[in-house]
Design a protein around this motif. Structure first.
Motif, PDB file in Angstrom:
ATOM      1  N   MET A 178      21.441  34.068 -22.577  1.00 46.84           N
ATOM      2  CA  MET A 178      22.544  34.664 -23.335  1.00 46.84           C
ATOM      3  C   MET A 178      22.610  34.044 -24.720  1.00 46.84           C
ATOM      4  N   ALA A 179      22.944  34.883 -25.705  1.00 49.39           N
ATOM      5  CA  ALA A 179      23.061  34.403 -27.079  1.00 49.39           C
ATOM      6  C   ALA A 179      24.496  34.096 -27.466  1.00 49.39           C
ATOM      7  N   ASN A 180      25.476  34.706 -26.774  1.00 52.45           N
ATOM      8  CA  ASN A 180      26.892  34.509 -27.111  1.00 52.45           C
ATOM      9  C   ASN A 180      27.351  33.158 -26.568  1.00 52.45           C
ATOM     10  N   GLN A 181      27.517  32.176 -27.477  1.00 50.26           N
ATOM     11  CA  GLN A 181      27.847  30.813 -27.062  1.00 50.26           C
ATOM     12  C   GLN A 181      29.224  30.731 -26.425  1.00 50.26           C
ATOM     13  N   GLN A 182      30.194  31.526 -26.899  1.00 50.96           N
ATOM     14  CA  GLN A 182      31.539  31.483 -26.323  1.00 50.96           C
ATOM     15  C   GLN A 182      31.522  31.938 -24.860  1.00 50.96           C
ATOM     16  N   TRP A 183      30.804  33.013 -24.570  1.00 47.10           N
ATOM     17  CA  TRP A 183      30.695  33.477 -23.187  1.00 47.10           C
ATOM     18  C   TRP A 183      30.020  32.425 -22.323  1.00 47.10           C
TER      19      TRP A 183
END
Length: 613
Positions: A317-322
């Motif tokens: 995954m690229a979305n760090q918050q997720w």
């Protein structure tokens, strides 16, 4: 027929006798060699170890000087001083070991150079402390200190090389001595080996060959080839083992055929169930690695292909918050003090909202086997909540003007500007004025809450003396507390740190909590507000009362909008249930959180935290 036990015992007895005789002779020779060599190597090793640690201490001191130039003079100088003690300790250790005249002269030169190096380093530290001139200190280091340090290191390496040469010479002596002892042992060992080889040949024919066949068959079975058979050629224990082994493989083959069909059926059933669920589902093992996910999860997480199997979320995954939210939720079950965190994703210019739900499953021993994460799509509810907030804000805004006109009209009538009124009419106007004020308060709270929920209200950033803020908030409430005969106590340390935030809203939060405590505490009770600094740079504030208490089933819902907990006998008019909702929004807007601990009949304590600085 001789049993396998007899064969093994006889062979081992012969080999043990031969081995004992050879070993005793070898031990005697090598023990003499070990005593002679041990003392020589120990002295050289201690000297080499001391010089190596001296070089390490010099490198750490050089790093400390660079840290002085970068601005942290005091901490770096402490590090420099600590390593100076380390260098001198190893220097004295090196002097205590035996050495020749060349090594002694080189060690004395190292001592002289190190005194010069220490004096120069202290001068550089004085330049930084007194003149605060980093450029001058850097120039002094490169032109004065560095040449001395280079010569010092060079002498240390020369001493190290001398010690290593001495160890090399010792090694040559050891080799010569070992070679002499080895030749003697070899002669005796050859005779032992020949005899042992004759005996081991019999073992190979009677024991090892059947055992190797059995081992090869077991290895193939471990690889999944369950159709293995062993040819039984002996009547000893290995022959019995071979026959039982053939029976076992046949049972294993039948059992595997049955279990494989059941496992395939269960796996397909689980995958079908997961795939049929509309909401995204992620299944991870006990190490947080991905095991299963449906197509909805692949779409939401923007993961394509099948390479995600067995990988961590952060790897695909690229979305760090997720990643941070999901990994934290998987490894730490959130407690009731934390509100659910929504995850957002933009799809075709439409913002989607997901609320993660976690379920841990265990094996038969109670150990965690994995976690199922369900991403519940709450976009529709989020949109409804937003439209509701916008509607309430619009209605509240539209009500402000007629309420103002209504209040002005009531004031004009009460002041008899348009004509005289009787006592009955005054009472009616007073009641109407009270209702008008309650409506105005409700409209204001609705507008404040709407602005905070929508993010349109910009919190002021100002330095706040929290003790003074509490005093200002408490001052207008002291009279109501005295009238109701409730003791109000403050417990605030004198060294409370300064805060950054909106003083108006923080004052409102404290006032609201105190008003609630006043409303729900009987005469003769006590209300206390206290604050303390936590270790994680947070200010913990609490408002404690000895009131009626809150039932456990309401302790989380009281922070929702329009929720009130009233007893059947309570007649005191209160708010409409917006105070705690606004208070929590205000605290969370400052980066803190709010929660409650309460027992019915004993009292309640409302806590909230605020970040310091």
């Amino acid at each position: 027929m001789k049993s396998l036990r007899y064969k093994v015992v006889f062979g081992y007895v012969v080999i043990v006798i031969i081995g004992l005789a050879t070993s005793m002779f070898a031990v005697y020779n090598f023990s003499q060699l070990n005593d002679a060599v041990g003392n020589i190597i120990r002295d050289n090793y201690e000297s080499v170890r001391a010089v190596q640690n001296m070089v390490k201490a010099l490198e750490r001191q050089e790093n400390a000087q660079f840290q002085m130039l970068l601005g942290d003079e005091d901490a770096a100088y402490v590090q420099f001083t600590v390593n100076r003690s380390g260098f001198l300790g190893w220097y004295e250790k090196s002097k205590s070991t035996p050495m020749n005249s060349a090594e002694a002269g080189l060690l004395n030169e190292i001592g002289v150079l190190y005194k010069s190096y220490i004096a120069s380093s202290d001068s550089m530290y004085s330049i930084l402390q007194v003149k605060h001139n980093t450029a001058l200190a850097a120039k002094y280091k490169s032109q004065t200190i560095q040449p001395v340090l280079n010569r010092l290191k060079e002498r240390c390496f020369q001493l190290l090389e001398m010690n290593q040469d001495a160890m090399s010479q010792t090694e040559m002596k050891v080799r010569r001595t070992t070679s002499d002892a080895t030749y003697t042992v070899i002669v005796i060992s050859i005779a032992s080996i020949i005899l042992s080889f004759i005996i081991s040949t019999r073992f190979t024919r009677s024991i090892i060959n059947p055992a190797e066949k059995l081992t090869a068959s077991v290895r193939k079975i471990s690889q999944g080839q369950l159709n293995q058979k062993i040819d039984v050629v002996t009547d000893d224990e290995i022959g019995v083992l071979g026959r039982e082994f053939n029976k076992m493989t046949e049972r294993l083959r039948m059992y595997e055929e049955l279990n494989v069909q059941q496992l395939i059926s269960e796996k397909k059933k689980s995958e079908t169930i997961v795939e049929s669920i509309v909401d995204p589902i992620i299944v991870t093992d006990e190490f947080g690695k991905l095991v299963l996910m449906n197509s909805a999860a692949e779409t939401v997480l923007n993961i394509h292909g099948s390479e995600w199997q067995g990988k961590l979320l952060r790897e695909v995954m690229a979305n760090q918050q997720w990643v941070e939210t999901l990994e934290f939720g998987i490894s730490h079950r959130r407690d009731h003090e934390h509100r659910d965190q929504l995850l957002t994703v933009n799809r075709s210019a439409v913002m989607l909202y997901y609320r993660p739900r976690y379920a841990t499953f265990f094996d038969t021993n109670g150990q965690v086997q994995g976690v199922v994460t369900l991403l519940q799509d709450v976009t529709r509810f989020k949109d409804l909540d937003r439209m509701k907030s916008e509607f309430i804000a619009t209605v509240s805004h539209e009500l402000r003007t007629p309420l103002t006109s209504l209040a002005m009209g009531i004031d004009l009538l009460a002041q008899q500007v348009v004509g005289e009124i009787n006592a009955r009419q005054k009472d009616l106007l007073a009641a109407a004025k009270d209702d008008s004020e309650r409506l105005r308060k409700l409209v204001k709270e609705l507008l404040d809450l709407s602005r905070m929920e929508s993010g349109k209200y910009e919190m002021k950033k100002e330095l706040i003396d929290f003790s003074k803020l509490v005093e200002d908030a408490v001052r207008p409430l002291r009279l109501p507390f005295r009238e109701k005969e409730i003791e109000l106590r403050l417990s605030l340390p004198d060294d409370l740190p300064m805060l950054s935030g909106d003083s108006n809203y923080l004052t409102w939060v404290i006032t609201n909590l105190l008003n609630n405590a006043l409303r729900h505490t009987d005469a003769g009770g006590q209300v206390m507000i206290f604050a303390q600094r936590e270790k994680n740079d947070l200010l913990l504030v609490a408002v404690k009362d000895t009131g009626h208490g809150i039932p456990p089933e309401y302790q989380e819902s009281i922070f929702d909008k329009f929720v009130q907990v009233k007893s059947s006998t309570e007649t005191t008019p209160g708010s409409v249930g917006l105070g705690l909702a606004i208070a929590r929004e205000a605290v969370e807007a400052h980066g803190g959180r709010m929660w409650v601990q309460s027992q019915v009949g004993i009292g309640s304590t409302f806590f909230f935290t605020l970040p310091i600085g």
